[in-house]
Design a protein around this motif. Structure first.
Motif, PDB file in Angstrom:
ATOM      1  N   ILE A   1      -9.084  -5.584  12.423  1.00 51.10           N
ATOM      2  CA  ILE A   1      -8.818  -4.421  11.927  1.00 51.10           C
ATOM      3  C   ILE A   1      -9.677  -2.662  12.022  1.00 51.10           C
ATOM      4  CG2 ILE A   1      -9.027  -2.826   8.926  1.00 51.10           C
ATOM      5  CD1 ILE A   1      -8.551  -6.414   8.391  1.00 51.10           C
ATOM      6  N   GLU A   2     -11.028  -2.636  12.453  1.00 48.98           N
ATOM      7  CA  GLU A   2     -11.673  -1.262  12.881  1.00 48.98           C
ATOM      8  C   GLU A   2     -11.250  -0.967  13.745  1.00 48.98           C
ATOM      9  OE1 GLU A   2     -15.648  -3.022  12.455  1.00 48.98           O
ATOM     10  OE2 GLU A   2     -15.802  -2.674  10.051  1.00 48.98           O
ATOM     11  N   THR A   3     -10.664  -1.953  14.630  1.00 49.89           N
ATOM     12  CA  THR A   3      -9.612  -1.433  15.775  1.00 49.89           C
ATOM     13  C   THR A   3      -8.599  -1.363  16.204  1.00 49.89           C
ATOM     14  OG1 THR A   3     -10.482  -3.768  17.337  1.00 49.89           O
ATOM     15  CG2 THR A   3     -12.125  -2.530  17.514  1.00 49.89           C
ATOM     16  N   GLU A   4      -7.705  -1.584  15.838  1.00 45.33           N
ATOM     17  CA  GLU A   4      -6.298  -1.810  15.406  1.00 45.33           C
ATOM     18  C   GLU A   4      -5.891  -1.627  14.775  1.00 45.33           C
ATOM     19  OE1 GLU A   4      -4.415  -5.516  17.486  1.00 45.33           O
ATOM     20  OE2 GLU A   4      -6.259  -5.944  18.084  1.00 45.33           O
ATOM     21  N   PHE A   5      -5.912  -0.112  13.306  1.00 48.24           N
ATOM     22  CA  PHE A   5      -5.492  -0.059  12.314  1.00 48.24           C
ATOM     23  C   PHE A   5      -4.809   0.614  12.247  1.00 48.24           C
ATOM     24  CE2 PHE A   5      -9.163   3.111  13.543  1.00 48.24           C
ATOM     25  CZ  PHE A   5      -8.195   4.266  13.019  1.00 48.24           C
ATOM     26  N   ASP A   6      -4.805   1.339  13.546  1.00 49.83           N
ATOM     27  CA  ASP A   6      -3.615   2.667  13.717  1.00 49.83           C
ATOM     28  C   ASP A   6      -2.109   1.545  14.610  1.00 49.83           C
ATOM     29  OD1 ASP A   6      -4.850   1.533  15.753  1.00 49.83           O
ATOM     30  OD2 ASP A   6      -5.196   4.334  16.538  1.00 49.83           O
TER      31      ASP A   6
ATOM     32  N   TYR B   1      -7.764  -4.755   2.112  1.00 47.84           N
ATOM     33  CA  TYR B   1      -9.343  -4.042   3.366  1.00 47.84           C
ATOM     34  C   TYR B   1      -8.475  -3.803   4.398  1.00 47.84           C
ATOM     35  CZ  TYR B   1     -13.213  -4.966   5.898  1.00 47.84           C
ATOM     36  OH  TYR B   1     -14.144  -4.859   6.765  1.00 47.84           O
ATOM     37  N   LEU B   2      -7.613  -3.553   4.301  1.00 47.80           N
ATOM     38  CA  LEU B   2      -6.805  -2.950   6.070  1.00 47.80           C
ATOM     39  C   LEU B   2      -6.364  -1.292   5.812  1.00 47.80           C
ATOM     40  CD1 LEU B   2      -5.279  -2.562   8.953  1.00 47.80           C
ATOM     41  CD2 LEU B   2      -3.382  -3.626   7.583  1.00 47.80           C
ATOM     42  N   SER B   3      -5.843  -1.766   4.360  1.00 47.06           N
ATOM     43  CA  SER B   3      -5.678  -0.361   2.894  1.00 47.06           C
ATOM     44  C   SER B   3      -6.932   0.315   3.540  1.00 47.06           C
ATOM     45  CB  SER B   3      -5.035  -0.271   2.050  1.00 47.06           C
ATOM     46  OG  SER B   3      -3.876  -1.287   2.000  1.00 47.06           O
ATOM     47  N   GLU B   4      -7.947  -0.394   3.151  1.00 43.06           N
ATOM     48  CA  GLU B   4      -9.275   0.690   2.572  1.00 43.06           C
ATOM     49  C   GLU B   4      -9.547   1.668   3.540  1.00 43.06           C
ATOM     50  OE1 GLU B   4     -12.582  -2.281   1.109  1.00 43.06           O
ATOM     51  OE2 GLU B   4     -11.344  -2.331  -0.931  1.00 43.06           O
ATOM     52  N   GLN B   5      -9.715   0.080   5.070  1.00 40.58           N
ATOM     53  CA  GLN B   5      -9.945   1.177   6.644  1.00 40.58           C
ATOM     54  C   GLN B   5     -10.013   2.165   6.574  1.00 40.58           C
ATOM     55  OE1 GLN B   5     -12.506   0.442   8.476  1.00 40.58           O
ATOM     56  NE2 GLN B   5     -12.060   1.183   9.975  1.00 40.58           N
ATOM     57  N   ARG B   6      -7.966   2.075   6.954  1.00 42.29           N
ATOM     58  CA  ARG B   6      -7.072   3.257   6.473  1.00 42.29           C
ATOM     59  C   ARG B   6      -7.002   4.597   5.811  1.00 42.29           C
ATOM     60  NH1 ARG B   6      -1.583  -0.201   7.365  1.00 42.29           N
ATOM     61  NH2 ARG B   6      -1.786  -0.670   9.661  1.00 42.29           N
ATOM     62  N   MET B   7      -7.879   4.205   4.291  1.00 45.91           N
ATOM     63  CA  MET B   7      -7.730   5.587   4.476  1.00 45.91           C
ATOM     64  C   MET B   7      -9.718   6.264   4.215  1.00 45.91           C
ATOM     65  SD  MET B   7      -6.658   7.441   1.567  1.00 45.91           S
ATOM     66  CE  MET B   7      -5.375   6.263   1.210  1.00 45.91           C
TER      67      MET B   7
ATOM     68  N   LYS C   1       0.158   4.378   9.820  1.00 48.31           N
ATOM     69  CA  LYS C   1       1.700   3.942   9.581  1.00 48.31           C
ATOM     70  C   LYS C   1       2.095   3.603   8.499  1.00 48.31           C
ATOM     71  CE  LYS C   1       1.232   2.872  13.766  1.00 48.31           C
ATOM     72  NZ  LYS C   1       2.501   3.620  14.650  1.00 48.31           N
ATOM     73  N   TYR C   2       2.199   4.798   8.200  1.00 47.84           N
ATOM     74  CA  TYR C   2       3.258   4.935   6.757  1.00 47.84           C
ATOM     75  C   TYR C   2       4.299   5.632   6.722  1.00 47.84           C
ATOM     76  CZ  TYR C   2      -1.243   5.046   3.714  1.00 47.84           C
ATOM     77  OH  TYR C   2      -2.522   4.089   3.424  1.00 47.84           O
ATOM     78  N   ASN C   3       5.258   4.837   5.915  1.00 47.62           N
ATOM     79  CA  ASN C   3       6.535   5.438   6.118  1.00 47.62           C
ATOM     80  C   ASN C   3       7.156   6.338   6.346  1.00 47.62           C
ATOM     81  OD1 ASN C   3       7.346   2.401   6.096  1.00 47.62           O
ATOM     82  ND2 ASN C   3       7.139   2.815   4.189  1.00 47.62           N
ATOM     83  N   THR C   4       6.371   7.500   5.069  1.00 48.43           N
ATOM     84  CA  THR C   4       6.812   8.723   4.406  1.00 48.43           C
ATOM     85  C   THR C   4       5.356   9.769   3.942  1.00 48.43           C
ATOM     86  OG1 THR C   4       7.333   8.625   2.650  1.00 48.43           O
ATOM     87  CG2 THR C   4       9.168   8.642   4.198  1.00 48.43           C
ATOM     88  N   PRO C   5       5.452  10.805   5.073  1.00 45.04           N
ATOM     89  CA  PRO C   5       3.932  11.338   4.060  1.00 45.04           C
ATOM     90  C   PRO C   5       3.416  11.334   2.769  1.00 45.04           C
ATOM     91  CG  PRO C   5       5.728  12.719   6.483  1.00 45.04           C
ATOM     92  CD  PRO C   5       6.223  11.664   5.760  1.00 45.04           C
ATOM     93  N   ALA C   6       5.047  11.058   2.042  1.00 45.73           N
ATOM     94  CA  ALA C   6       5.088  11.059   0.757  1.00 45.73           C
ATOM     95  C   ALA C   6       4.697   9.800   0.073  1.00 45.73           C
ATOM     96  CB  ALA C   6       6.215  11.882  -0.320  1.00 45.73           C
ATOM     97  N   ASN C   7       5.141   8.721   0.852  1.00 45.07           N
ATOM     98  CA  ASN C   7       4.012   7.624   0.521  1.00 45.07           C
ATOM     99  C   ASN C   7       2.470   8.005   0.836  1.00 45.07           C
ATOM    100  OD1 ASN C   7       6.862   6.567  -0.917  1.00 45.07           O
ATOM    101  ND2 ASN C   7       7.282   5.659   2.157  1.00 45.07           N
TER     102      ASN C   7
END
Length: 752
Positions: A656-661, A695-701, A723-729
């Motif tokens: 998760i920490e190396t491939e969160f993107d 946990y993945l969402s927290e790391q991305r945040m 990897k969010y679908n739209t900036p609005a999301n």
């Protein structure tokens, strides 16, 4: 006449002399003995260490060969082929080739040169490195000696080497085959070495035959033929030391008895060479003692003469008053007077005491002989009449009492002999003398022959039951012990006493079914005929499955049900133990199936069986399995499982920490790690407290906030990179967690 009455004077002189010289003599002797003993102790210690190292190296090799043999003999190919006649079947060529291939793999795994032979007793053939061969009559005769040996696996010495003999199947009374693995003697001698600086090292087999070592003069001889032979320790002692003479030279022999195969390891060193330095101490001590002796002799003589004068005058008065003349005057003065006043009374009291003690010993000997040997009726009647025992009993019975357990009491195992003596005294007091013979203690049992003149078996059994309850109550009140009492069948013939004694002991063995504090009549507890034995196979399999999963609660519950089911069956006490032995073997096999070596959990497997055979009740058996056998395994499996969970969670967090993107999902992690997604979900939540997606969402945040602060990336770029679908999301999720938009978060940080 006075010259004869100087005995006390001479003793006084000698006493004064010894008073001055004895301490010096003792000190000198002690110094010499201590120096010599210390030197021998060091030699003994160094040689024992050498022997222990040699024993460890050799037994490590033997155990490795033994373990390889077990693996080979338990192969389905070996077991199925042993019952076939390979010589008469054309397909036997392929099977022989398969056996030789497995045998070559077995030999290639060893560190030493070794030969292997598989023998079929039913097909009369053998397979070795040379191929398939038929057994001759002499071969069958030689192998028959091994088959008749009660052991299922043992080492045997031979001129060519050491042979490991294993019967196949292992615990069968009529094995179908033998596996013989031979280690050449030069491999054993390589482990011993040729170094003789500290002495020679020899190895003897069970029959005390020297088959290996670095002393060529002793090889091939029996221990009784060796010039330095001595008294070896009993079977209960594993090591020892003794001195002997070899060619007019004193040598020290250290030895160790192997608990693995009963081999004896010997180390022989010269003690005379080591003791030369201590001889000077002995000579100096001797010279000093002689000088002090001469000085003390002169002083003792003058002082004793002066102290003796009043005693001499008193003795002359006593002698003249008694009118003693002649040789009697040579007696010591004090002994002369003491003999006249007290001699007769002392001899009389001594005689009475000896007669009383011998009478009790003779009674005890008669009772022991009555229970253990086959005496004639005439001899029994004569002895009973001589010891004034009742002869008019119409019904008799043997009662045996044993302590159920000392656990949970205030007593220890070393108190057992004293407790048996106390039990014997209580029985003597509770049972009237006219209703019993002398109670005795035989081994771990208190045994009494009971009888009554009143005829009728049922009234007599009622009396026995009430007597047993009284004895139990009394022992529980005063000693706080749990005991069980076994009774033989009621008999009328004195010749049946020995058989009745064995019946009483047999009745006590049925505590396995009825538990502690039982009153057991042999005719009530022993099955009259054999019945089919039903072993709870399905319940056992459930128990073993729970054990593999290290489920403590389920394992304990199923164990209790399994022990209860076995104990509830109507069977002999031998059948109970066979069922429990089977259960223990299944547990040990399960331990090996889980990849755990039993040696890491227990001292030895044989020790487990010895503990099992010493138990008396089903409750003790259940506690033994729960605490001694199962608990170490469950704890080991739990520790291994926790380490595995930690390793899995750490690897997921690293991903998760190396491939969160990236498009990382739980399914991707599961494919990489070869686990199911459901299993990873359970493990990750157990170790971290949250699920994978959170946990993945927290790391991305966390990375989003870092980029907002440390870079000038646009909101859309950050949303796309995470990897969010739209900036609005992304903005909506960010506002939900932080209470503001990403742009406001960056502006607030810059305004600080």
């Amino acid at each position: 006449m006075k010259k004869y009455a100087s005995t006390f004077l001479s003793k006084l002189i000698w006493f004064s002399l010894l008073l001055g010289t004895f301490p010096v003599i003792v000190l000198g002797a002690y110094s010499y003995y201590t120096a010599s003993h210390t030197l021998q102790a060091k030699v003994y210690e160094s040689n024992l260490q050498l022997l222990q190292q040699t024993e460890s190296q050799i037994e490590q090799l033997l155990r490795l060969v033994d373990y390889s043999a077990i693996q080979y003999m338990n192969q389905p190919l070996v077991i199925s082929t042993l019952r076939e006649n390979l010589q008469s079947d054309a397909s036997g060529v392929d099977k022989v080739r398969d056996l030789l291939n497995a045998m070559s793999k077995l030999q290639s795994s060893q560190l030493v040169a070794m030969s292997t032979q598989l023998v079929s007793l039913t097909g009369n053939w053998s397979v070795s490195e040379t191929g398939l061969s038929a057994l001759s009559a002499n071969d069958v005769k030689d192998y028959g000696k091994w088959v008749e040996d009660p052991r299922t696996s043992f080492w045997s010495s031979a001129p060519s080497g050491m042979q490991l003999v294993k019967k196949i199947p292992t615990f069968s009374a009529h094995p179908t085959g033998l596996l013989v693995m031979t280690i050449p003697l030069y491999e054993i001698n390589k482990l011993i070495g040729s170094e003789t600086k500290l002495g020679h090292v020899l190895i003897m087999d069970e029959s005390k035959y020297v088959f290996a070592g670095n002393d060529d003069t002793s090889l091939g001889k029996r221990y009784d033929e060796l010039p330095f032979r001595g008294q070896l320790a009993n079977g209960s002692e594993e090591q020892g030391f003794y001195s002997a003479h070899l060619d007019n030279e004193r040598v020290g022999v250290s030895y160790r008895l192997s608990s693995y195969n009963s081999w004896v390891y010997l180390s022989v060193v010269s003690i005379d060479e080591l003791n030369k330095e201590t001889q000077d101490i002995g000579w100096v001590t001797l010279l000093i003692c002689v000088g002090i002796l001469l000085i003390a002799l002169f002083i003792s003589y003058l002082g004793s003469k002066k102290m003796y004068r009043p005693i001499r005058r008193l003795y002359d008065v006593m002698r003249d008053a008694s009118g003693v003349v002649g040789g009697a005057e040579t007696a010591n003065e004090f002994e002369f007077m003491n003999d006249r006043f007290h001699g007769l009374l002392q001899r009389e009291g001594r005689l009475l005491q000896e007669m009383k003690g011998q009478s009790l010993q003779m009674k005890e000997y008669f009772v022991f002989k009555l229970f253990q040997s086959d005496m004639s009726r005439a001899e029994i009647s004569d002895k009973l009449a001589m010891f004034v025992h009742p002869l008019d009993w119409s019904d008799m019975c043997v009662m045996a009492i044993q302590i159920d357990t000392l656990k949970g009491t205030r007593f220890e195992e070393q108190d057992r002999d004293l407790l048996m003596f106390a039990l014997n005294n209580i029985v003597s007091e509770l049972v009237a003398a006219e209703c019993r013979l002398l109670p005795v203690v035989m081994g771990d049992s208190q045994v009494t022959l009971l009888g009554r003149a009143v005829s009728g078996e049922q009234p007599f059994k009622t009396y026995l039951d009430l007597l047993a309850q009284d004895i139990m109550s009394m022992i529980n009140r005063y000693l706080e012990l749990k005991i069980s009492i076994g009774f033989s069948r009621v008999f009328t013939d004195l010749k049946s006493i020995r058989e009745a004694y064995m019946e009483a002991l047999t009745a006590l063995k049925y505590r396995m079914k009825l538990g502690e504090e039982s009153i057991l009549f042999i005719e009530e507890v022993q099955p009259e005929h054999s019945v089919p034995q039903h072993y709870p196979d399905a319940l056992e399999q459930q128990f073993l499955d729970a054990l593999k999963l290290a489920d403590r609660d389920q394992t304990a519950q199923l164990l209790s049900q399994l022990i209860t089911a076995i104990a509830a069956d109507e069977r002999t006490y031998e059948a109970y133990f066979m069922s429990f032995v089977r259960l223990l073997l299944q547990i040990l096999q399960t331990i090996k199936d889980t990849g755990v070596n039993p040696d890491t959990l227990y001292t030895s497997e044989s020790d487990l069986f010895n503990q099992l055979f010493s138990l008396n009740t089903a409750g003790q058996v259940e506690l033994f399995f729960e605490k001694t056998v199962i608990l170490p395994l469950v704890q080991h499996l739990e520790q291994r499982r926790d380490k595995q969970y930690q390793s899995i969670s750490s690897e997921i967090i690293r991903m998760i920490e190396t491939e969160f993107d990236t498009d990382l999902t739980l399914e991707v992690c599961a494919r990489r790690m070869n686990y199911s997604p459901n299993y990873l979900t359970k493990v990750f939540r157990k170790e971290t407290g949250i699920n994978f997606s959170d946990y993945l969402s927290e790391q991305r945040m966390r990375m989003a906030k870092k980029w907002l602060i440390e870079t000038d990336m646009k909101i859309g770029e950050i949303a796309k990179k995470l990897k969010y679908n739209t900036p609005a999301n992304f903005i909506r999720y960010f506002r939900k967690l932080e209470g503001c938009t990403p742009g406001q978060y960056r502006e607030n940080y810059l305004n600080k």
